[in-house]
Enzyme design. Structure first.
Site, short mmCIF file in Angstrom:
data_model
loop_
_atom_site.label_atom_id
_atom_site.label_comp_id
_atom_site.label_asym_id
_atom_site.label_seq_id
_atom_site.Cartn_x
_atom_site.Cartn_y
_atom_site.Cartn_z
CG ASP A 2 -3.60 -20.25 30.42
OD1 ASP A 2 -2.39 -19.99 30.42
OD2 ASP A 2 -4.17 -20.87 31.35
CD GLU A 28 -2.21 -16.55 28.47
OE1 GLU A 28 -1.43 -17.21 29.19
OE2 GLU A 28 -3.21 -15.95 28.91
#
Length: 388
Positions: free
Chosen positions: A67, A135
């Site tokens: 992320d 992610e």
């Protein structure tokens, strides 16, 4: 089922590293070096797997790392692709590119969701599993081959082949409209509260807003226009509605308290009889009304009817005749003079003097010989003589 089929059904996930490498090459465009990073990236916590030391073995830590990397990489790409654009535009474009919804669609399109190891129940109830795995994959690429490999993967594999960055950037997603639609559908009250209005160091206006639903504070954001700030805080509020069940619970609890108070009936209805209509003007009592009030006593028999009044007149006349002759003579003389005086002035009968209406000076009595009833009878006789 043969023994070979049974053994095949018990095969552990990713036992065939060669097959996993081939599948990852089709997704990333290059072969992995350390396959263990990618195995971890594709393992959801619902599997309950643990390492040899007993620590949980899932993709949550790699998801955190990926992320942060996506924010940096996509920020760099958007900054280079749109020279001269302001910070608000760049932030909004990056947010749309790295949103959970966008990443989830990419993971499905690439075939990444087919490689995720998880329980069937978690797969059916977790709408963010695919985006989180994407992610985690970015985090695995960084640990395996470094930051440059992540940049190449996003530029050449994602943006060049799968995402039109210009179309994403200029596509207007009306988060405010979506939030208002949700509040109206659920019949909850929502408002935007302005938190600040100031100028930044360059003199550009900056606005801060917060969305408040049923008195519960939602998302807050700032922008270079009121519209931009409300859009951003609406987006944050929508994300909280999807990710935080306790936020939704607080909203509907506040709604139930409000509607409960609104539905409670009033304890006592207002009494309309209490409102007196004082629009009638009271007039002074007439001569007859005054006489009636004067002759009434506490004895009900004395104020019952006209017959009783006539009886009292007769009684008064008899009592008067039995009294002294001198007193009767003086009273008659006085009454005669008064009558003569009234008859001599014709206007007095038509227009009596109000000051004389309640004048009892022509009524005389002997305190020693006359009783209270005699006095009343004499007054009535004088009153009848005035009207004759």
């Amino acid at each position: 089922m043969t023994l070979q089929d049974f053994i095949q059904s018990l095969r552990l996930p990713f036992q065939d590293d060669k097959e996993l490498r081939r599948q990852l090459f089709g997704i990333m465009g290059f072969y992995p070096r350390n396959i263990e990073h990618y195995k971890t990236a594709l393992t959801h916590k619902s599997t309950g797997k643990r390492s040899d030391k007993g620590k949980p073995l899932n993709n949550e830590r790699l998801e955190f790392l990926g992320d942060a990397l996506l924010d940096a990489v996509m920020g760099h790409i958007v900054y280079s692709h749109f020279p001269g654009k302001r910070e608000g535009f760049l932030t909004n474009t990056r947010s749309k590119l790295v949103s959970r919804e966008s990443l989830g669609k990419l993971a499905e399109e690439m075939g990444l969701t087919e490689l995720i190891q998880s329980s069937q129940q978690a797969r059916s109830h977790n709408s963010y599993m695919a985006g989180n795995a994407f992610e985690a994959l970015v985090g695995a690429i960084y640990l395996d081959q470094g930051y440059a490999a992540v940049m190449r993967f996003m530029e050449k594999r994602i943006l060049a082949q799968m995402v039109n960055i210009d179309k994403v950037a200029y596509k207007e997603v009306n988060f405010k409209s979506k939030l208002l639609e949700w509040t109206q559908k659920n019949r909850v009250r929502m408002e935007f509260q302005m938190l600040k209005q100031e100028n930044d160091q360059q003199g550009s206006p900056v606005f801060g807003f917060r969305a408040v639903i049923e008195g519960v504070e939602g998302g807050s954001a700032q922008g270079y226009s009121k519209k931009e700030a409300q859009q951003l805080c609406s987006k944050e509020t929508l994300q909280r509605l999807r990710r935080e069940p306790q936020f939704i619970d607080a909203i509907f609890h506040a709604k139930s308290e409000r509607t409960k108070m609104e539905e409670e009936p009033t304890a006592v209805a207002p009494n309309l009889d209490d409102e007196k209509t004082n629009f009638i003007i009271e007039r002074a009592p007439s001569h007859d009304a005054w006489l009636k009030e004067f002759t009434e006593t506490d004895d009900p028999a004395t104020s019952s009817s006209a017959t009783d009044k006539q009886a009292r007149k007769s009684k008064a006349a008899t009592s008067t005749n039995s009294s002294s002759t001198s007193t009767n003579s003086s009273s008659a003389a006085t009454n005669s003079s008064s009558a003569a005086s009234r008859s001599s002035s014709p206007d007095s009968s038509e227009h009596p003097d109000p000051s004389d209406e309640f004048d009892l000076s022509d009524i005389t009595h002997n305190k020693e010989e006359q009783s209270r009833e005699d006095i009343i009878a004499a007054a009535e006789e004088a009153a009848f003589a005035e009207r004759s």
